[in-house]
Design a protein around this motif. Structure first.
Motif, PDB file in Angstrom:
ATOM      1  N   THR A  90      29.680  22.616  55.679  1.00 34.28           N
ATOM      2  CA  THR A  90      28.582  23.738  55.328  1.00 34.28           C
ATOM      3  C   THR A  90      29.419  25.080  55.319  1.00 34.28           C
ATOM      4  O   THR A  90      30.345  25.166  56.047  1.00 34.28           O
ATOM      5  CB  THR A  90      27.550  23.896  56.771  1.00 34.28           C
ATOM      6  N   SER A 143      29.225  23.673  42.494  1.00 34.61           N
ATOM      7  CA  SER A 143      28.864  24.885  43.006  1.00 34.61           C
ATOM      8  C   SER A 143      27.923  25.571  42.001  1.00 34.61           C
ATOM      9  O   SER A 143      28.388  25.672  40.779  1.00 34.61           O
ATOM     10  CB  SER A 143      29.691  25.408  43.703  1.00 34.61           C
ATOM     11  N   ASP A 160      24.098  35.504  43.566  1.00 34.06           N
ATOM     12  CA  ASP A 160      23.845  34.887  44.900  1.00 34.06           C
ATOM     13  C   ASP A 160      24.391  33.542  44.936  1.00 34.06           C
ATOM     14  O   ASP A 160      23.999  32.602  43.995  1.00 34.06           O
ATOM     15  CB  ASP A 160      22.236  34.901  45.035  1.00 34.06           C
ATOM     16  N   ALA A 207      27.922  28.667  49.147  1.00 37.50           N
ATOM     17  CA  ALA A 207      27.081  28.481  50.060  1.00 37.50           C
ATOM     18  C   ALA A 207      26.126  27.363  49.801  1.00 37.50           C
ATOM     19  O   ALA A 207      25.699  27.092  48.731  1.00 37.50           O
ATOM     20  CB  ALA A 207      26.297  29.590  50.137  1.00 37.50           C
ATOM     21  N   ASP A 225      19.736  25.056  47.789  1.00 33.46           N
ATOM     22  CA  ASP A 225      20.658  24.177  47.644  1.00 33.46           C
ATOM     23  C   ASP A 225      20.306  22.944  46.423  1.00 33.46           C
ATOM     24  O   ASP A 225      19.156  22.918  46.115  1.00 33.46           O
ATOM     25  CB  ASP A 225      21.097  23.633  49.003  1.00 33.46           C
ATOM     26  N   ALA A 255      29.135  29.096  53.965  1.00 32.33           N
ATOM     27  CA  ALA A 255      28.188  30.359  53.642  1.00 32.33           C
ATOM     28  C   ALA A 255      29.210  31.511  53.480  1.00 32.33           C
ATOM     29  O   ALA A 255      29.816  32.234  54.383  1.00 32.33           O
ATOM     30  CB  ALA A 255      27.458  30.568  54.773  1.00 32.33           C
ATOM     31  N   ALA A 256      29.342  31.734  52.156  1.00 28.05           N
ATOM     32  CA  ALA A 256      30.318  32.574  51.497  1.00 28.05           C
ATOM     33  C   ALA A 256      29.825  33.317  50.312  1.00 28.05           C
ATOM     34  O   ALA A 256      28.806  32.878  49.985  1.00 28.05           O
ATOM     35  CB  ALA A 256      31.825  32.061  51.059  1.00 28.05           C
ATOM     36  N   ASP A 257      30.458  34.570  49.878  1.00 30.53           N
ATOM     37  CA  ASP A 257      30.092  35.195  48.821  1.00 30.53           C
ATOM     38  C   ASP A 257      29.891  34.263  47.454  1.00 30.53           C
ATOM     39  O   ASP A 257      29.019  34.661  46.603  1.00 30.53           O
ATOM     40  CB  ASP A 257      30.722  36.476  48.402  1.00 30.53           C
ATOM     41  N   LEU A 306      19.518  32.659  46.396  1.00 31.77           N
ATOM     42  CA  LEU A 306      19.880  32.742  47.806  1.00 31.77           C
ATOM     43  C   LEU A 306      19.338  31.652  48.735  1.00 31.77           C
ATOM     44  O   LEU A 306      17.800  31.429  48.650  1.00 31.77           O
ATOM     45  CB  LEU A 306      20.059  34.102  48.394  1.00 31.77           C
ATOM     46  N   ASP A 307      19.774  30.794  49.747  1.00 30.52           N
ATOM     47  CA  ASP A 307      19.183  29.880  50.316  1.00 30.52           C
ATOM     48  C   ASP A 307      18.683  28.894  50.260  1.00 30.52           C
ATOM     49  O   ASP A 307      17.782  28.293  50.450  1.00 30.52           O
ATOM     50  CB  ASP A 307      18.076  30.919  51.355  1.00 30.52           C
TER      51      ASP A 307
END
Length: 460
Positions: free
Chosen positions: A133, A235, A241, A140, A352, A135-137, A349-350
């Motif tokens: 897991t 990725s 985002d 994520a 997957d 969570a980076a710029d 963002l948020d």
């Protein structure tokens, strides 16, 4: 004089009758001989049945998640973005672990290779899986990948070179000799690249370096000298985002019937209906693929359609119109094809995404590991014509669970994270572990475990 003439006529007639009888007997004898079995002289070659001793079971893990381009002065350099959580197990205890080097990855730990030593004349059952897991710029999301066996040939069906993607082909050589690997890319054009993977080493290549110009690439990986474990790290960044990460396993090769279980459909987000797409390739010949989609718990098809395939040209179709839920996708083609499905739970963002590869057929039993992560379920598809009873038992001795799955049905059951399970079945099935929560997706097909070696006939 008259008496003598009469005697001669009678004698001549007798000789004629006798000749005819002899000729008839000869003809009858020849006909009988033709149809009768002739004597055969045969020598049976010397032979003996031998059961080979099985070798140790070897599984290669993936190691650290990689970040590309974090150093603007060296944009092609890779850094470790996160170290994975790892779960391993075996029916006779945990397998031993040895670390391999990743010299091209700054700040990385070693890449584990799991070994299950032979016990008597049976192949040891071992399993391992990793999850990460982050969570980076620039990265994520959640990703998980089982440790897998190295192969001389494998296929990566997935990935993208679109703007905002940073996909990496990861090659791991656990052998003690170098491996020469040829990457053949199928797309709008064909391209190849050859690299040498040193012994006991992992390297990674940007997908753009081998598949530039391909909208929906498929990569064939051929290794000479030693087998390699091939995987794909993906990725995505939308605008600024991070929008998900994934670790995708390679598949062994094309087949005429592929079963992808663990596929999920999500409600459309942002007006974009392509939440789940299917990528197909027939590498050798033009083909027609029939696609059937089954909802979990149902034997009737939720969707069915055909896809024409041009040889050596990947095709991508959207699985639109599916209600949110769990599905099994079956692809049946008139020529061998490779297939994979991409699913996402949102955009930006948020969110997957995860690629789903075909789940191999499990005829008797298999061992699988569930790493740390969100809610995990084992989805099992029975595509046979007979009912299957599937038993799931944790190797630590917890109470077994049982699923009775009708022919043509898909069912699922909850499994615990950080645990290793033994699956046994009364009929052939396909299975995958799904791990799902908001902004976190991963699907891991359960691999068939090595079986006891079969006897072979040896001719001296």
């Amino acid at each position: 004089m008259s008496g003598t003439r009469t005697f001669r006529v009678v004698a001549t007639s007798a000789r004629v009758v006798t000749g005819v009888a002899v000729a008839a007997a000869c003809v009858l004898g020849v006909v009988t001989a033709v149809h009768a079995p002739w004597p055969v002289i045969a020598h049976e070659p010397a032979q003996v049945e031998v059961t080979p001793l099985p070798g140790d079971s070897i599984l290669v893990c993936n190691g650290d998640l990689r970040a590309l381009g974090r150093d603007s002065s060296a944009p092609l350099d890779m850094q470790s973005a996160a170290s994975p959580n790892r779960t391993i197990g075996g029916v006779s205890g945990d397998p031993s672990s040895q670390g391999l080097a990743a010299p091209d990855l700054e700040g990385a730990g070693q890449v584990p290779v799991l070994t299950g030593a032979v016990d008597g004349r049976s192949a040891p059952l071992i399993a391992g899986a990793e999850s990460v897991t982050v969570a980076a710029d620039d990265l994520a999301g959640f990703a998980a990948l089982p440790c897998g066996a190295p192969r001389l040939e494998s296929w990566l069906v997935g990935g993208s070179i679109d703007t905002g993607t940073e996909d990496l082909v990861i090659l791991t050589n656990a052998a003690h000799v170098p491996s020469t690997v040829t990457l053949s890319v199928y797309g709008t054009t064909r391209s190849t690249r050859t690299v040498v993977v040193p012994s006991q080493t992992q390297i990674a290549l940007p997908l753009t370096s081998v598949a530039s110009g391909h909208d929906a690439p498929v990569v064939k990986v051929n290794a000479v000298g030693a087998p390699v474990r091939a995987s794909l790290q993906s990725s995505l960044v939308r605008v600024l985002d991070p929008a998900g990460i994934d670790l995708q396993d390679s598949i062994a090769g094309p087949q005429q019937n592929s079963v992808l279980t663990g596929v999920q459909a999500f409600a459309p987000s942002g007006g974009d209906a392509e939440m789940t797409v299917l990528r197909l390739l027939s590498p050798g010949a033009d083909a027609t693929a029939k696609v059937r989609v089954y909802a979990e718990g149902e034997t009737a098809t939720a969707d069915e359609f055909t896809v024409p395939l041009t040889a050596a040209l990947p095709t991508q179709v959207s699985l639109t119109g599916l209600a949110p839920g769990q599905y099994t996708v079956e692809v049946e083609a008139d020529a061998p094809v490779v297939a994979a499905a991409r699913q996402q739970d949102g955009f930006g963002l948020d969110s997957d995404f995860a690629w789903v590869t075909p789940a191999p057929e499990i005829a008797t039993e298999a061992l699988f590991a569930v790493p740390a992560g969100p809610d995990a379920r084992l989805q099992v598809a029975n595509t046979s014509n007979a009912e299957a009873t599937v038993t799931i038992e944790a190797v630590d001795g917890r109470q077994p669970q049982e699923l009775v799955i009708a022919a043509g049905e898909t069912r699922s059951i909850a499994v615990e994270a950080r645990a290793t399970y033994r699956l046994s079945t009364t009929a052939p099935v396909h299975a995958a572990v799904t791990m799902t929560s908001p902004g976190a997706l991963a699907v891991m097909p359960v691999q068939a475990s090595a079986a006891t070696e079969k006897a072979i006939t040896v001719y001296p």
